[in-house]
Design a protein around this motif. Structure first.
Motif, PDB file in Angstrom:
ATOM      1  N   HIS A 118       0.817  -1.213   0.000  1.00 21.20           N
ATOM      2  CA  HIS A 118       0.000   0.000   0.000  1.00 21.20           C
ATOM      3  C   HIS A 118       0.851   1.263   0.000  1.00 21.20           C
ATOM      4  CE1 HIS A 118       0.987  -0.779   4.196  1.00 21.20           C
ATOM      5  NE2 HIS A 118       0.715   0.485   4.482  1.00 21.20           N
ATOM      6  N   GLU A 119       2.090   1.184   0.524  1.00 21.07           N
ATOM      7  CA  GLU A 119       2.946   2.366   0.532  1.00 21.07           C
ATOM      8  C   GLU A 119       4.169   2.232  -0.373  1.00 21.07           C
ATOM      9  OE1 GLU A 119       4.397   3.066   4.440  1.00 21.07           O
ATOM     10  OE2 GLU A 119       5.417   1.115   4.626  1.00 21.07           O
ATOM     11  N   ALA A 120       4.558   0.986  -0.683  1.00 17.32           N
ATOM     12  CA  ALA A 120       5.775   0.784  -1.485  1.00 17.32           C
ATOM     13  C   ALA A 120       5.519   0.880  -2.978  1.00 17.32           C
ATOM     14  CB  ALA A 120       6.404  -0.569  -1.156  1.00 17.32           C
ATOM     15  N   ILE A 121       4.294   0.589  -3.403  1.00 21.51           N
ATOM     16  CA  ILE A 121       3.986   0.587  -4.830  1.00 21.51           C
ATOM     17  C   ILE A 121       3.676   2.004  -5.297  1.00 21.51           C
ATOM     18  CG2 ILE A 121       2.383  -0.198  -6.605  1.00 21.51           C
ATOM     19  CD1 ILE A 121       2.059  -2.783  -5.032  1.00 21.51           C
ATOM     20  N   GLY A 122       4.344   2.424  -6.348  1.00 22.73           N
ATOM     21  CA  GLY A 122       4.108   3.736  -6.943  1.00 22.73           C
ATOM     22  C   GLY A 122       4.391   3.684  -8.426  1.00 22.73           C
ATOM     23  N   GLU A 123       4.347   4.839  -9.062  1.00 21.36           N
ATOM     24  CA  GLU A 123       4.585   4.895 -10.507  1.00 21.36           C
ATOM     25  C   GLU A 123       6.079   5.036 -10.787  1.00 21.36           C
ATOM     26  OE1 GLU A 123       3.117   7.269 -14.537  1.00 21.36           O
ATOM     27  OE2 GLU A 123       2.133   7.642 -12.598  1.00 21.36           O
ATOM     28  N   LEU A 124       6.546   4.285 -11.773  1.00 23.24           N
ATOM     29  CA  LEU A 124       7.944   4.384 -12.176  1.00 23.24           C
ATOM     30  C   LEU A 124       8.137   5.644 -13.012  1.00 23.24           C
ATOM     31  CD1 LEU A 124      10.688   2.806 -12.116  1.00 23.24           C
ATOM     32  CD2 LEU A 124      10.068   1.973 -14.392  1.00 23.24           C
ATOM     33  N   VAL A 125       9.093   6.474 -12.607  1.00 18.90           N
ATOM     34  CA  VAL A 125       9.327   7.758 -13.249  1.00 18.90           C
ATOM     35  C   VAL A 125      10.808   7.895 -13.568  1.00 18.90           C
ATOM     36  CG1 VAL A 125       9.146  10.274 -12.997  1.00 18.90           C
ATOM     37  CG2 VAL A 125       7.407   8.782 -11.977  1.00 18.90           C
ATOM     38  N   ASN A 126      11.112   8.365 -14.773  1.00 18.97           N
ATOM     39  CA  ASN A 126      12.496   8.681 -15.136  1.00 18.97           C
ATOM     40  C   ASN A 126      12.678  10.186 -14.985  1.00 18.97           C
ATOM     41  OD1 ASN A 126      15.062   8.883 -16.134  1.00 18.97           O
ATOM     42  ND2 ASN A 126      14.631   7.931 -18.120  1.00 18.97           N
ATOM     43  N   ARG A 127      13.504  10.572 -14.019  1.00 19.93           N
ATOM     44  CA  ARG A 127      13.714  11.997 -13.746  1.00 19.93           C
ATOM     45  C   ARG A 127      14.893  12.567 -14.527  1.00 19.93           C
ATOM     46  NH1 ARG A 127      13.605  11.367  -7.238  1.00 19.93           N
ATOM     47  NH2 ARG A 127      15.317   9.974  -7.829  1.00 19.93           N
ATOM     48  N   GLY A 128      15.556  11.724 -15.300  1.00 23.97           N
ATOM     49  CA  GLY A 128      16.710  12.180 -16.061  1.00 23.97           C
ATOM     50  C   GLY A 128      16.394  12.344 -17.542  1.00 23.97           C
ATOM     51  N   PRO A 129      17.395  12.662 -18.355  1.00 24.09           N
ATOM     52  CA  PRO A 129      17.198  12.757 -19.809  1.00 24.09           C
ATOM     53  C   PRO A 129      16.713  11.419 -20.363  1.00 24.09           C
ATOM     54  CG  PRO A 129      19.329  13.653 -19.155  1.00 24.09           C
ATOM     55  CD  PRO A 129      18.781  12.944 -17.953  1.00 24.09           C
ATOM     56  N   ASN A 130      15.841  11.471 -21.351  1.00 23.89           N
ATOM     57  CA  ASN A 130      15.331  10.227 -21.944  1.00 23.89           C
ATOM     58  C   ASN A 130      14.973  10.482 -23.402  1.00 23.89           C
ATOM     59  OD1 ASN A 130      12.194  10.661 -22.239  1.00 23.89           O
ATOM     60  ND2 ASN A 130      12.761  11.510 -20.239  1.00 23.89           N
ATOM     61  N   PRO A 131      14.904   9.418 -24.195  1.00 22.37           N
ATOM     62  CA  PRO A 131      14.694   9.589 -25.636  1.00 22.37           C
ATOM     63  C   PRO A 131      13.239   9.576 -26.088  1.00 22.37           C
ATOM     64  CG  PRO A 131      15.272   7.326 -25.188  1.00 22.37           C
ATOM     65  CD  PRO A 131      15.286   8.037 -23.859  1.00 22.37           C
ATOM     66  N   PHE A 132      12.298   9.835 -25.189  1.00 21.09           N
ATOM     67  CA  PHE A 132      10.890   9.871 -25.589  1.00 21.09           C
ATOM     68  C   PHE A 132      10.692  10.892 -26.696  1.00 21.09           C
ATOM     69  CE2 PHE A 132       6.575  11.781 -24.509  1.00 21.09           C
ATOM     70  CZ  PHE A 132       5.860  10.814 -25.198  1.00 21.09           C
ATOM     71  N   GLU A 133      10.085  10.464 -27.807  1.00 20.78           N
ATOM     72  CA  GLU A 133       9.938  11.321 -28.985  1.00 20.78           C
ATOM     73  C   GLU A 133       8.500  11.734 -29.256  1.00 20.78           C
ATOM     74  OE1 GLU A 133      13.547  10.094 -31.884  1.00 20.78           O
ATOM     75  OE2 GLU A 133      12.187   8.426 -31.431  1.00 20.78           O
ATOM     76  N   GLY A 134       7.601  11.433 -28.330  1.00 19.64           N
ATOM     77  CA  GLY A 134       6.237  11.926 -28.454  1.00 19.64           C
ATOM     78  C   GLY A 134       5.312  10.962 -29.176  1.00 19.64           C
ATOM     79  N   TYR A 135       4.062  11.408 -29.272  1.00 23.25           N
ATOM     80  CA  TYR A 135       3.023  10.662 -29.969  1.00 23.25           C
ATOM     81  C   TYR A 135       2.609  11.431 -31.219  1.00 23.25           C
ATOM     82  CZ  TYR A 135       2.513   8.231 -25.479  1.00 23.25           C
ATOM     83  OH  TYR A 135       2.736   7.533 -24.328  1.00 23.25           O
ATOM     84  N   TRP A 136       2.107  10.712 -32.197  1.00 18.14           N
ATOM     85  CA  TRP A 136       1.667  11.348 -33.425  1.00 18.14           C
ATOM     86  C   TRP A 136       0.354  12.080 -33.188  1.00 18.14           C
ATOM     87  CZ3 TRP A 136       3.345  13.135 -37.734  1.00 18.14           C
ATOM     88  CH2 TRP A 136       2.469  13.415 -38.782  1.00 18.14           C
ATOM     89  N   ARG A 137       0.405  13.412 -33.408  1.00 16.57           N
ATOM     90  CA  ARG A 137      -0.785  14.264 -33.340  1.00 16.57           C
ATOM     91  C   ARG A 137      -1.549  14.079 -32.023  1.00 16.57           C
ATOM     92  NH1 ARG A 137       0.662  16.913 -37.646  1.00 16.57           N
ATOM     93  NH2 ARG A 137       0.154  16.190 -39.741  1.00 16.57           N
ATOM     94  N   ASN A 138      -0.845  14.115 -30.907  1.00 19.27           N
ATOM     95  CA  ASN A 138      -1.507  13.936 -29.625  1.00 19.27           C
ATOM     96  C   ASN A 138      -0.773  14.732 -28.545  1.00 19.27           C
ATOM     97  OD1 ASN A 138      -2.982  13.005 -27.414  1.00 19.27           O
ATOM     98  ND2 ASN A 138      -3.143  10.931 -28.246  1.00 19.27           N
ATOM     99  N   PRO A 139      -0.847  16.061 -28.606  1.00 21.47           N
ATOM    100  CA  PRO A 139      -0.108  16.885 -27.631  1.00 21.47           C
ATOM    101  C   PRO A 139      -0.558  16.670 -26.197  1.00 21.47           C
ATOM    102  CG  PRO A 139      -1.607  18.232 -28.956  1.00 21.47           C
ATOM    103  CD  PRO A 139      -1.563  16.888 -29.596  1.00 21.47           C
ATOM    104  N   ALA A 140      -1.835  16.345 -25.981  1.00 19.28           N
ATOM    105  CA  ALA A 140      -2.301  16.110 -24.613  1.00 19.28           C
ATOM    106  C   ALA A 140      -1.607  14.893 -24.016  1.00 19.28           C
ATOM    107  CB  ALA A 140      -3.817  15.918 -24.598  1.00 19.28           C
ATOM    108  N   ALA A 141      -1.461  13.841 -24.819  1.00 16.83           N
ATOM    109  CA  ALA A 141      -0.767  12.640 -24.334  1.00 16.83           C
ATOM    110  C   ALA A 141       0.710  12.922 -24.119  1.00 16.83           C
ATOM    111  CB  ALA A 141      -0.955  11.497 -25.330  1.00 16.83           C
ATOM    112  N   ASP A 142       1.313  13.740 -24.982  1.00 14.71           N
ATOM    113  CA  ASP A 142       2.719  14.130 -24.781  1.00 14.71           C
ATOM    114  C   ASP A 142       2.900  14.818 -23.430  1.00 14.71           C
ATOM    115  OD1 ASP A 142       3.302  13.189 -27.295  1.00 14.71           O
ATOM    116  OD2 ASP A 142       3.382  15.166 -28.241  1.00 14.71           O
ATOM    117  N   ALA A 143       1.991  15.748 -23.137  1.00 15.68           N
ATOM    118  CA  ALA A 143       2.101  16.512 -21.899  1.00 15.68           C
ATOM    119  C   ALA A 143       1.905  15.622 -20.674  1.00 15.68           C
ATOM    120  CB  ALA A 143       1.077  17.649 -21.899  1.00 15.68           C
ATOM    121  N   ALA A 144       0.970  14.683 -20.761  1.00 14.61           N
ATOM    122  CA  ALA A 144       0.715  13.793 -19.635  1.00 14.61           C
ATOM    123  C   ALA A 144       1.916  12.887 -19.369  1.00 14.61           C
ATOM    124  CB  ALA A 144      -0.535  12.954 -19.902  1.00 14.61           C
ATOM    125  N   ARG A 145       2.547  12.410 -20.445  1.00 13.69           N
ATOM    126  CA  ARG A 145       3.690  11.516 -20.280  1.00 13.69           C
ATOM    127  C   ARG A 145       4.914  12.259 -19.738  1.00 13.69           C
ATOM    128  NH1 ARG A 145       2.950   6.677 -19.607  1.00 13.69           N
ATOM    129  NH2 ARG A 145       1.944   6.221 -21.589  1.00 13.69           N
TER     130      ARG A 145
END
Length: 556
Positions: free
Chosen positions: A359-386
């Motif tokens: 209940h306290e140990a499980i969370g979302e995996l997050v990369n806080r450093g530089p990463n090669p994510f290149e976005g989604y096609w025609r989906n700025p809202a999804a880009d912003a959420a990611r």
């Protein structure tokens, strides 16, 4: 998915295709047909020239590929690289308007398919889309004028858009993640180095090539190293070992369900007599991985890589049972509470290895450093959420032990992963809402006893199992993985204080709830439809989870 996190490299896939022009060794096998590396490069060049003639100057250079794993798939991957175009892998398990949406959303002006998939296109509105059917004389006639084409340097750069591969979101239709030529070439180089891929190796591609698994983790490292590629049109557990032996395959990729199917085939005394060195994949589970190595003498290397390229976890010797590994070099991975953005405490395990403080140990995996994510096609809202807050949020749940090893624990949103297919709950809900007896419908994931998820639906209203079965069969846009395994029938849907469906409660209670539950057992002979889930059924299911080391997933 990859051995380590990679950014956009300086090389292109087009250059890797060009390098094979003078290589006359056998390089591609499928269903009795063999092509040399040179013939593959020449075939890619011919298709690139044809595509250049077919594409309107004002259109996006996107090619939809609706194929099984036939030679045409890697030939068109090579063609797209040479033409500076992008390939959108079209999933043949999609149906009706959802299938049309995938093609039109990615703006594919050319769609490559084969006769076996033509019925999927019947009745679809695909304005402006030119359909080429590979196993026809008309297709051969189109290619004939370009038979002498060479893989000349084209418009491709490392940043050229190259893959548009679909990944489901929590609401609505799947998103098309972008992968550039540079990123794919870098991923191929990384994996080839990590696994020591040589030019005399043969990669067995039995996972569908419309998924990133087969292209990024199997085809790309083979192309980088000049290794051969053997294709299986569709995965077959019974054909796995005969294929491996016939092609001399040394490497393959998998997803967990495939490993289970292979293990279910009859064991033979000579199972270890095979040329495989490595299997690389995800979701096999510690029990099945150990059984696979014991039976076939082949170690399965589990990996985690966000489909979009934003985070990777690397297995290494000493990784504890059940763990995926540690963060790949260069990644600053953390397990965070998505509301407070604070790091979750380390996992605490009991003597039996079960997680005690999920209940306290499980969370979302997050990369806080530089990463090669290149976005989604025609989906700025999804880009912003990611990429909110400048960090890459994977959408996947993990926990971390005191030594930094990471353990996969599920997904943060309403995605489901069934038999290695990513599904969006909202899409299935929209279909089930047509059921005449339903006043309200909620769809959510329950963990599969072996790997991934199973589909569960809660239906408020009246439920007739035979009528519901007939209803499902009649829905033209219900994909082959979407039918619910479990159906919970209730008088009224549980809601939150803001009158939203209480999905967290439904997921938490799963099939062990006070309301009647109907189910369709997996592989039960003579069970064509839904039947009541009994107490004995629940006990049997829990025992299956326990045997696979996944019982704790029922406790979340």
């Amino acid at each position: 998915m990859g051995a380590r996190s990679v950014g956009t490299g300086t090389r292109t896939v087009a250059e890797l295709v060009q390098e094979r022009w003078d290589d006359h060794r056998p390089g591609l096998w499928c269903e009795g047909r063999a092509l040399t590396h040179h013939e593959v490069a020449a075939g890619a060049a011919a298709r690139a020239a044809l595509f250049a003639e077919l594409l309107s100057p004002r259109a996006e250079p996107h090619i939809g590929v609706l194929l099984d794993n036939t030679p045409e798939f890697p030939l068109w991957l090579g063609a797209a690289a040479l033409a500076g175009a992008a390939v959108a892998g079209i999933n043949p398990t999609r149906r009706g308007p959802e299938l049309a949406r995938d093609i039109l959303h990615t703006e594919c002006r050319v769609l490559i398919t084969e006769r076996t998939h033509l019925p999927l296109l019947d009745g679809l509105e695909l304005p402006g889309v030119r359909v080429l059917v590979t196993d026809t004389q008309a297709y051969e006639d189109l290619l004939a004028p370009y038979a002498d084409a060479r893989p000349e340097p084209g418009p491709a750069t490392p940043r050229s858009r190259y893959l548009l591969y679909f990944t489901s979101g929590s609401t609505g239709a799947p998103k098309a993640a972008i992968c550039s030529q540079g990123r794919l070439a870098a991923a191929g180089r990384s994996l080839a180095g990590h696994f020591g891929v040589r030019a005399d190796d043969v990669h067995y591609v039995c996972m569908p090539m419309f998924h990133g698994n087969a292209v990024i983790a199997d085809w790309a490292p083979a192309l980088t190293a000049g290794a051969g590629v053997a294709l299986r049109r569709r995965f077959s557990a019974s054909a796995f070992l005969p294929d491996v032996r016939a092609y001399g395959a040394t490497y393959f990729t998998y997803v967990g369900r495939a490993v289970q199917y292979i293990l279910q085939t009859p064991a033979r005394a000579d199972d270890r007599d095979n040329p495989l060195r490595t299997g690389f994949g995800t979701e096999a589970g510690a029990v099945d991985a150990a059984a696979f190595e014991e039976r076939f003498g082949v170690r399965l290397v589990e990996g985690y890589g966000s489909s979009e390229g934003g985070a990777a976890i690397q297995w290494s010797p000493g990784t504890p049972k059940g763990a995926t590994g540690r963060a790949a070099p260069g990644d600053d991975l953390a397990v965070l509470d998505p509301l407070t953005r604070a790091e979750c405490p380390a996992a605490v395990f009991g003597p039996d290895g079960l997680l005690l403080n999920g209940h306290e140990a499980i969370g979302e995996l997050v990369n806080r450093g530089p990463n090669p994510f290149e976005g989604y096609w025609r989906n700025p809202a999804a880009d912003a959420a990611r990429g909110r807050g400048g960090w890459y949020w994977t959408g996947d749940l993990f926990y971390r032990d005191a030594d930094g090893f990471l353990y996969f624990a599920g997904r943060t949103d309403d995605r489901l992963r069934v038999d290695s297919e990513n599904l969006a709950a909202a899409v299935i809900e929209n279909i089930l809402a047509r059921y005449e007896g339903a006043d309200a419908v909620a769809v959510y994931a329950v963990p599969d006893p072996v790997a991934g998820d199973q589909v569960m639906a809660a239906v408020a209203g009246t439920f007739d199992p035979l009528a519901f079965e007939a209803f499902l069969d009649a829905q033209p846009d219900l994909g082959t993985k979407m039918a619910p395994r479990f159906v919970r029938v209730l008088d009224r849907m549980p809601v939150t204080a803001t009158n939203k469906i209480h999905r967290a409660r439904l997921r938490r209670e799963g099939f062990r709830c006070a309301d009647p539950v109907w189910w369709r057992p997996v592989g039960e002979a003579g069970c064509a439809g839904y039947r009541p889930l009994s107490g004995a059924d629940v006990e049997g299911l829990v025992e299956r989870y326990r045997a696979r080391g996944r019982e704790e997933l029922l406790l979340r």
